[in-house]
Design a protein around this motif. Structure first.
Motif, PDB file in Angstrom:
ATOM      1  N   SER A 359      78.548 -48.341   3.512  1.00 14.71           N
ATOM      2  CA  SER A 359      78.282 -46.933   3.762  1.00 14.71           C
ATOM      3  C   SER A 359      79.511 -46.247   4.325  1.00 14.71           C
ATOM      4  O   SER A 359      79.653 -45.039   4.254  1.00 14.71           O
ATOM      5  CB  SER A 359      77.113 -46.794   4.745  1.00 14.71           C
ATOM      6  OG  SER A 359      77.508 -47.255   6.015  1.00 14.71           O
ATOM      7  N   GLY A 360      80.368 -47.056   4.875  1.00 14.55           N
ATOM      8  CA  GLY A 360      81.579 -46.486   5.440  1.00 14.55           C
ATOM      9  C   GLY A 360      82.611 -46.222   4.357  1.00 14.55           C
ATOM     10  O   GLY A 360      83.675 -45.701   4.613  1.00 14.55           O
ATOM     11  N   GLY A 361      82.231 -46.592   3.169  1.00 20.78           N
ATOM     12  CA  GLY A 361      83.151 -46.373   2.079  1.00 20.78           C
ATOM     13  C   GLY A 361      83.972 -47.609   1.791  1.00 20.78           C
ATOM     14  O   GLY A 361      84.329 -48.349   2.690  1.00 20.78           O
ATOM     15  N   ILE A 362      84.209 -47.834   0.561  1.00 21.78           N
ATOM     16  CA  ILE A 362      85.021 -48.983   0.212  1.00 21.78           C
ATOM     17  C   ILE A 362      86.038 -48.562  -0.832  1.00 21.78           C
ATOM     18  O   ILE A 362      85.906 -47.527  -1.467  1.00 21.78           O
ATOM     19  CB  ILE A 362      84.171 -50.120  -0.384  1.00 21.78           C
ATOM     20  CG1 ILE A 362      83.449 -49.628  -1.625  1.00 21.78           C
ATOM     21  CG2 ILE A 362      83.218 -50.650   0.650  1.00 21.78           C
ATOM     22  CD1 ILE A 362      82.704 -50.713  -2.347  1.00 21.78           C
ATOM     23  N   ARG A 363      86.981 -49.365  -0.991  1.00 24.03           N
ATOM     24  CA  ARG A 363      87.996 -49.054  -1.987  1.00 24.03           C
ATOM     25  C   ARG A 363      88.418 -50.365  -2.621  1.00 24.03           C
ATOM     26  O   ARG A 363      88.196 -51.439  -2.071  1.00 24.03           O
ATOM     27  CB  ARG A 363      89.183 -48.365  -1.337  1.00 24.03           C
ATOM     28  CG  ARG A 363      89.863 -49.252  -0.309  1.00 24.03           C
ATOM     29  CD  ARG A 363      90.894 -48.485   0.487  1.00 24.03           C
ATOM     30  NE  ARG A 363      91.514 -49.354   1.476  1.00 24.03           N
ATOM     31  CZ  ARG A 363      92.186 -48.917   2.528  1.00 24.03           C
ATOM     32  NH1 ARG A 363      92.289 -47.620   2.715  1.00 24.03           N
ATOM     33  NH2 ARG A 363      92.711 -49.759   3.377  1.00 24.03           N
ATOM     34  N   VAL A 364      88.991 -50.242  -3.726  1.00 27.55           N
ATOM     35  CA  VAL A 364      89.408 -51.433  -4.441  1.00 27.55           C
ATOM     36  C   VAL A 364      90.908 -51.590  -4.370  1.00 27.55           C
ATOM     37  O   VAL A 364      91.652 -50.619  -4.437  1.00 27.55           O
ATOM     38  CB  VAL A 364      88.989 -51.336  -5.919  1.00 27.55           C
ATOM     39  CG1 VAL A 364      89.551 -52.504  -6.697  1.00 27.55           C
ATOM     40  CG2 VAL A 364      87.479 -51.296  -6.021  1.00 27.55           C
ATOM     41  N   GLY A 365      91.291 -52.781  -4.194  1.00 21.56           N
ATOM     42  CA  GLY A 365      92.710 -53.051  -4.131  1.00 21.56           C
ATOM     43  C   GLY A 365      93.088 -53.959  -5.287  1.00 21.56           C
ATOM     44  O   GLY A 365      92.274 -54.746  -5.749  1.00 21.56           O
ATOM     45  N   VAL A 366      94.263 -53.812  -5.756  1.00 23.14           N
ATOM     46  CA  VAL A 366      94.723 -54.649  -6.861  1.00 23.14           C
ATOM     47  C   VAL A 366      95.870 -55.512  -6.387  1.00 23.14           C
ATOM     48  O   VAL A 366      96.789 -55.038  -5.715  1.00 23.14           O
ATOM     49  CB  VAL A 366      95.195 -53.790  -8.048  1.00 23.14           C
ATOM     50  CG1 VAL A 366      95.792 -54.669  -9.131  1.00 23.14           C
ATOM     51  CG2 VAL A 366      94.030 -52.990  -8.595  1.00 23.14           C
TER      52      VAL A 366
END
Length: 613
Positions: A359-366
């Motif tokens: 819920s805090g937000g996520i992001r994707v890393g490569v």
DNA sequence: TTTAGGG
DNA sequence: CCCTAAA
């Protein structure tokens, strides 16, 4: 006060002294590789565990043929094993034989409390291979980015013919474990698509995935399983969802989970055990199946971060890159629950923690070659991701703080265990918080409390500059990031409520319909208003309508300058005030059945009689 | 389950 | 929008 530090299961598992010794063949491999490739070491142990788990699973399947294989058979086996260990806990390292005859070592430690670390959630075998347009790099245009990329999870993803891998590694006072997402994440374009694609809510009723994905059924009759990724939710409804919808005029399955609704299904198996200190502890073990691909490359990526994945190269096809992400590792979650906690409560607890995290937000890393690629502008080929490169160097990570890099000091207190089971959870997160050092005192943690502590940790080997400075490395591990500890609350919220519904502003048309209905029915019959004007608007509950009316009245009362959002025609607002006034005067009278279908109301006449706007 | 209100 | 006491 409890401090947690990020301890990657991978590296930890074999770097710490109190680690059970694996069979010789495996140990050798570990020794040879541990220095420069922990993954291999992991692989070895994992294979063993996988083998054992596979055996157990098979046995469970044949005997119960139910999805509870692990709760029964397997669980018992683990119990025995634990017991054995207890009898001989003086030996830090010990190899044991499972009931199935497989000689493996189950990492166990006497010095453990009720904490557990969730290192990652794994997606089941990937069925959702997504294809994306290849970057049109000038020089690579001809070849394009070809090849299928099978993104495997990090270290925890081991080949296992048995199909399952039980991975357990205790560390100091906690148990590291892997949790598996029941559903794959589809990647399309630069971002995770949600909610259509990122469906981690397969709160399904399916009991298994493939041919041997047994799932533990929790106390709430919930069964978690994998589901294919589709562009839209199907008509499938989980019991839980149906339940929710039912109370809200639901007629369709358009449940809005929001982007990161995390009704994460967790497939896990754990056993109970006690610590040498006498505290009740439990061990959570994850079982997941894996599928071996012939030409799968060995895991190369290992960021030790929140998540990671390895990639394997598949046969070439077209000028595109296909990625099959098998799993994402998430920030570690530290969990502490009483031995008396139920599997269901554990699941809910973990799920809640994940929900809060997401819920805090996520992001994707490569990650390429273990190095994080931060430049979103670069093409894949420029980044080194192409058919000509070793795609096994490609990895993905899931990181908290989608937008706000701040920590997610959410603390949910939840009678996760409806009964009297004293369970609570707290989530700590230092994430990318530059103030990770502001470790909040959480001395309120009680023994019988459950604690979840998500971490964000990434080993930016080659880039110690960027994010690392925001970290507060701990003495033991450099890549460790300190966390902000949040006090536990007494009353956690229900898991289902972890994520509030998406905001859906009323359109002018809706307002019009609402006003119309209220004019006719009054302000005390929201159910009727709902039925009359929003019969098919499943996302509008009568409570919503009531709330909207409330705000409309308020809006109409303030100056236009103070209003926000899509402007509501003054005409409507005028009607709102008129109706409001009218119904305020006629409460009890027309409240009953025969609502005043006064045809003149809309013109204001009927309201003029005792309405003081 | 609905209503009615506060959060 | 959420949460709930009341009805």
């Amino acid at each position: 006060m409890v401090f947690k530090r990020k301890l990657d299961c991978v590296s930890v598992a074999f770097d710490y002294p109190n680690i059970p010794r694996a069979p010789r063949s495996c140990r050798r491999k570990v020794q040879n590789k541990r220095t420069d490739d922990n993954d291999d070491a992991q692989m070895c142990a994992m294979d063993l565990l996988a083998s054992l788990a596979g055996k157990i699973l098979e046995e469970g399947q044949s005997s119960s043929a139910s999805s509870n294989a692990f709760e029964g058979n397997a669980h018992e086996n683990f119990g025995k094993e634990v017991k054995t260990e207890r009898e001989d806990h003086d030996k830090p390292l010990k190899s044991e034989s499972s009931d199935q005859g497989n000689s493996v070592s189950m990492p166990t430690y006497e010095n453990t409390s009720d904490k557990c670390v969730v290192n990652s959630f794994l997606f089941p075998d990937n069925d959702g291979i997504l294809e994306r347009t290849p970057p049109m790099s000038d020089h690579k245009k001809i070849h394009g980015e070809t090849g299928d990329v099978n993104v495997n999870p990090g270290f925890e993803q081991r080949e296992a013919t048995g199909g399952l891998t039980a991975n357990t590694c205790n560390l100091e006072d906690k148990t590291a474990l892997d949790v598996q997402f029941p559903k794959p994440v589809c990647v399309d374009g630069d971002d995770l698509k949600s909610p259509s694609c990122v469906n981690m809510i397969p709160n399904g009723s399916l009991a298994r995935h493939g041919n041997h994905t047994n799932l533990v059924r929790d106390d709430d009759e919930k069964l978690y399983s994998s589901r294919k990724c589709s562009n839209k939710f199907t008509s499938y409804k989980s019991p839980a969802i149906r339940r929710i919808r039912k109370s809200k005029y639901s007629k369709q399955v358009s449940k809005d989970f929001g982007h990161y609704r995390a009704d994460v299904g967790i497939k896990a198996l754990y056993r109970k055990r006690k610590s040498c200190y006498g505290y009740n502890t439990w061990k959570h073990e994850t079982i997941y199946k894996r599928r071996r691909s012939p030409d799968r490359s060995s895991v190369v990526t290992s960021d030790g971060g929140l998540s990671n994945g390895s990639v394997s190269k598949l046969p070439e096809k077209r000028k595109s890159v296909k990625l099959s992400i098998k799993s994402f590792r998430i920030p570690e979650l530290f969990i502490e629950v009483p031995e008396t906690a139920t599997v269901g409560s554990l699941k809910r607890t973990v799920m809640e923690a994940v929900s809060v995290l997401l819920s805090g937000g996520i992001r994707v890393g490569v990650l390429v070659h273990g190095k994080k690629v931060r430049d979103d502008k670069r093409t894949l080929s420029q980044t080194g991701i192409s058919s000509e490169e070793n795609l096994s160097n490609l990895g993905f990570t899931l990181e908290p703080g989608g937008t706000s890099n701040g920590p997610i000091p959410l603390c949910s207190k939840d009678p996760v265990v409806p009964t009297t089971e004293p369970t609570s959870l707290c989530e700590r997160s230092a994430a990318a918080s530059p103030n990770a050092d502001d470790v909040i005192n959480s001395g309120s943690i009680v023994d019988n409390k459950l604690e979840l502590v998500p971490y964000q940790s990434e080993i930016s080997v080659d880039e110690p500059s960027s994010d690392s400075r925001a970290l507060v490395p701990l003495p033991a591990l450099e890549e460790v990031k300190a966390l902000a500890i949040v006090p536990l609350n007494q009353k956690p919220k229900r898991t289902e409520l972890a994520q509030r519904r998406a905001r859906r502003p009323f359109s002018v048309t809706e307002v019009e319909a609402l006003v119309q209905a209220v004019e006719e029915l009054g302000t005390g019959r929201w159910r009727d208003v709902k039925l009359r004007a929003f019969e098919n608007a499943d996302h509008r509950t009568y409570v919503d309508l009531k709330d909207k009316w409330k705000t409309l009245v308020h809006t109409a009362s303030i100056s236009p300058q103070q209003r926000r959002g899509e402007p509501v025609p003054q005409e409507l607002l005028d009607r709102v005030l008129k109706a409001y006034g009218y119904w305020s005067q006629h409460q009890g009278k027309h409240q009953a059945r025969g609502a005043p279908k006064d045809p003149d109301m809309n013109r204001g006449r009927a309201l003029d009689s005792g309405v003081s706007v």
